[in-house]
Design a protein around this motif. Sequence first.
Motif, PDB file in Angstrom:
ATOM      1  N   ALA A   1       0.836  -1.201   0.000  1.00 25.91           N
ATOM      2  CA  ALA A   1       0.000   0.000   0.000  1.00 25.91           C
ATOM      3  C   ALA A   1       0.869   1.248   0.000  1.00 25.91           C
ATOM      4  CB  ALA A   1      -0.924  -0.009   1.219  1.00 25.91           C
ATOM      5  N   PHE A   2       1.938   1.207   0.769  1.00 24.32           N
ATOM      6  CA  PHE A   2       2.901   2.305   0.816  1.00 24.32           C
ATOM      7  C   PHE A   2       3.411   2.592  -0.596  1.00 24.32           C
ATOM      8  CE2 PHE A   2       6.766   4.536   1.643  1.00 24.32           C
ATOM      9  CZ  PHE A   2       6.749   4.995   2.961  1.00 24.32           C
ATOM     10  N   GLY A   3       3.851   1.523  -1.269  1.00 28.86           N
ATOM     11  CA  GLY A   3       4.393   1.682  -2.613  1.00 28.86           C
ATOM     12  C   GLY A   3       3.365   2.173  -3.610  1.00 28.86           C
ATOM     13  N   ASP A   4       2.127   1.683  -3.518  1.00 24.00           N
ATOM     14  CA  ASP A   4       1.090   2.088  -4.466  1.00 24.00           C
ATOM     15  C   ASP A   4       0.764   3.567  -4.334  1.00 24.00           C
ATOM     16  OD1 ASP A   4      -1.867   2.314  -5.520  1.00 24.00           O
ATOM     17  OD2 ASP A   4      -1.110   0.413  -6.273  1.00 24.00           O
ATOM     18  N   CYS A   5       0.559   4.036  -3.097  1.00 28.85           N
ATOM     19  CA  CYS A   5       0.246   5.449  -2.891  1.00 28.85           C
ATOM     20  C   CYS A   5       1.418   6.334  -3.303  1.00 28.85           C
ATOM     21  CB  CYS A   5      -0.119   5.706  -1.435  1.00 28.85           C
ATOM     22  SG  CYS A   5      -1.700   4.996  -0.944  1.00 28.85           S
ATOM     23  N   LEU A   6       2.634   5.876  -2.998  1.00 31.27           N
ATOM     24  CA  LEU A   6       3.816   6.635  -3.390  1.00 31.27           C
ATOM     25  C   LEU A   6       3.935   6.707  -4.905  1.00 31.27           C
ATOM     26  CD1 LEU A   6       6.501   8.044  -2.920  1.00 31.27           C
ATOM     27  CD2 LEU A   6       7.537   5.823  -2.417  1.00 31.27           C
ATOM     28  N   VAL A   7       3.689   5.588  -5.574  1.00 32.47           N
ATOM     29  CA  VAL A   7       3.788   5.561  -7.034  1.00 32.47           C
ATOM     30  C   VAL A   7       2.733   6.457  -7.681  1.00 32.47           C
ATOM     31  CG1 VAL A   7       3.352   4.090  -9.047  1.00 32.47           C
ATOM     32  CG2 VAL A   7       4.983   3.375  -7.295  1.00 32.47           C
ATOM     33  N   ASN A   8       1.533   6.472  -7.113  1.00 27.46           N
ATOM     34  CA  ASN A   8       0.499   7.347  -7.668  1.00 27.46           C
ATOM     35  C   ASN A   8       0.957   8.799  -7.681  1.00 27.46           C
ATOM     36  OD1 ASN A   8      -1.108   5.101  -7.939  1.00 27.46           O
ATOM     37  ND2 ASN A   8      -2.346   5.513  -6.128  1.00 27.46           N
ATOM     38  N   SER A   9       1.596   9.214  -6.589  1.00 27.84           N
ATOM     39  CA  SER A   9       2.109  10.581  -6.521  1.00 27.84           C
ATOM     40  C   SER A   9       3.304  10.768  -7.453  1.00 27.84           C
ATOM     41  CB  SER A   9       2.505  10.922  -5.079  1.00 27.84           C
ATOM     42  OG  SER A   9       1.379  10.895  -4.237  1.00 27.84           O
ATOM     43  N   LEU A  10       4.164   9.764  -7.506  1.00 28.44           N
ATOM     44  CA  LEU A  10       5.319   9.826  -8.411  1.00 28.44           C
ATOM     45  C   LEU A  10       4.871   9.903  -9.869  1.00 28.44           C
ATOM     46  CD1 LEU A  10       8.111   7.316  -7.259  1.00 28.44           C
ATOM     47  CD2 LEU A  10       8.370   9.757  -7.733  1.00 28.44           C
TER      48      LEU A  10
END
Length: 599
Positions: free
Chosen positions: A524-533
């Motif tokens: 979940a951390f990675g998904d939310c971070l990737v969305n912003s990236l």
Amino acid sequence: MPDSLTTADLGPMPNWDLSDLYAGPDSPALKADLDQAEKDGIAFAKQYEGKLAKLSGADLAKAIAIYERIDEALSKIMSYAGLLYASNMADPAIGRFYQGMNERVTAISVHLLFFTLEINRLEEHEIQAKLRDKALAAYGPFIRYTRVFRPHQLSDEVEKLLMEKQVVGRASWMRLFDEHLADLRFPVRGKDLTSAEALNLLSSTDPALRRDAAQALGEVLGKNQRIFAHIMNTLIKEKEIEDRWRSYAQPWSARNMGNHVEDEVVDALLSSVRAAYPRLSHRYYALKAKWFGQDKLDYWDRNAPLPGDDDAKISWEDAKRIVSNAYGRFSPDMAAIGQKFFDNPWIDVPPRPGKNPGAFAHPVVPSAHPYLLLNYMGRTRDVMTLAHELGHGVHQYLCRAQGHLQASTPLTLAETASVFGEMLTFRSLLDKTTDKAARKRLLAGKVEDMINTVVRQIAFYQFERKLHSERREGELSAERIADIWMEVQKESLGPAFRWEDSYRPYWTYIGHFVHAPFYVYAYAFGDCLVNSLYAAYQEAAAKGEGDVFADKYIKMLSAAGTLHHGELLAPFGLDLKDPAFWNKGLGLLESFIDELERL
């Protein structure tokens, strides 16, 4: 037999070749490496044990270089044993070899254990004085990461005991879990399937087949839930004992420290996702029920294809082309590294009995190369899994430049490259899709993948927190574990489902709970971070600066764990401690559901 129950013609699919590591379990090179590592470990301890405080910065750097060389040799051996075991966990000979290597490597590692313990016993002013030397400063990230755990370090004797016991403790229970799950067969319409094959049928276009597979999973897992519950209870209790000795505040504290992430960051993620359940998963599954002409979905329809989906399979060659093209649109350099995995036997692709039923990327060691394991069955979701694991592989390949001790990446940022690879692949497919119905299917598939990555993994994390906390009051029955499982499933997935008792034991097959407690929030951390990236990438691309962004992104990946997440993300203007950050990431998923409602 329906097509979705038989093996589709997906074309030739490669198996990996582990001979880049060793020719076989009885390889003379393997025996020689073990013997040399043991000899070097004994000599290393004789030369340095009890003497680190008196070493200059330059001499400590030389000692670390020797330690790194020995540890890399041991890691290569265990990587080979682990990969061989993952390829066939049902083979008793391979199981004995894996256990034997684990025991031998652990015994050698005991000679090296003093080194990090002594580094941690140095006072802060002592280590800072030594770090003024340039040679030692190059190992600064390794020293900082090692000293994170300084407050929780025990005596040398206890640390040695814990290390030696792990081969008959946690490692042994994990092996029991893996082999027991690999041996289980799930009868569906006259065929005995592995867990991976049975779970794959939950995405069949045939509703009755989905039901049959789901109930077979529930029946077999249910009959075996006592042994899974015993494994879980034992591992949680073992962790509680060690956590108590090490004075960790919470069961998840060690994981957060290892991830270089503050408790408040993880808590903010957890609360943001749980608050978003109604507008994400609850809303989407209510929408999906309407598409199926129902008020509620049966639980086995959660990952069902949409009505009208012909369930066309994607060949392995096409899957490679789709992912390669998507990576290439973003960065030719990244695509070139990904191509190495396709040009060389570095991926084990087809499902088979005894094989690890999941998917993973293993970095091995910098002197070798990463390997990927898949169970490819030809669905769009399998293509996304390829994109995901290849992202890991590219990341791990880039990190090799940092050296063995500094090539690893905290789990939170380790999932960034994999989820970003999925997003690149999805966007590439979406941009080429003009048919309204096809776009709807593709978008719905991505929403379900994101719900599985964000909502479901946070529910898994919440399940673990409840489980570990309640276990402190006493052993939990299989029925009580199932009760907790159902509580978090109903909360996270919402009221749009009809549940049956056959779903209660589904917690038993999820290996992360056994192998890596509290790992799951990293997805979940990675998904939310990737969305912003990805939003930052789109802004850069709109300005004609997509190449600049790609270069910064590759530089970020190449840094591995040598920098804190604040430093890594600063060039992109992202701050994980900002409460709005997580809601921004969740907003992309919400926008996809908005579009589906319009469609």
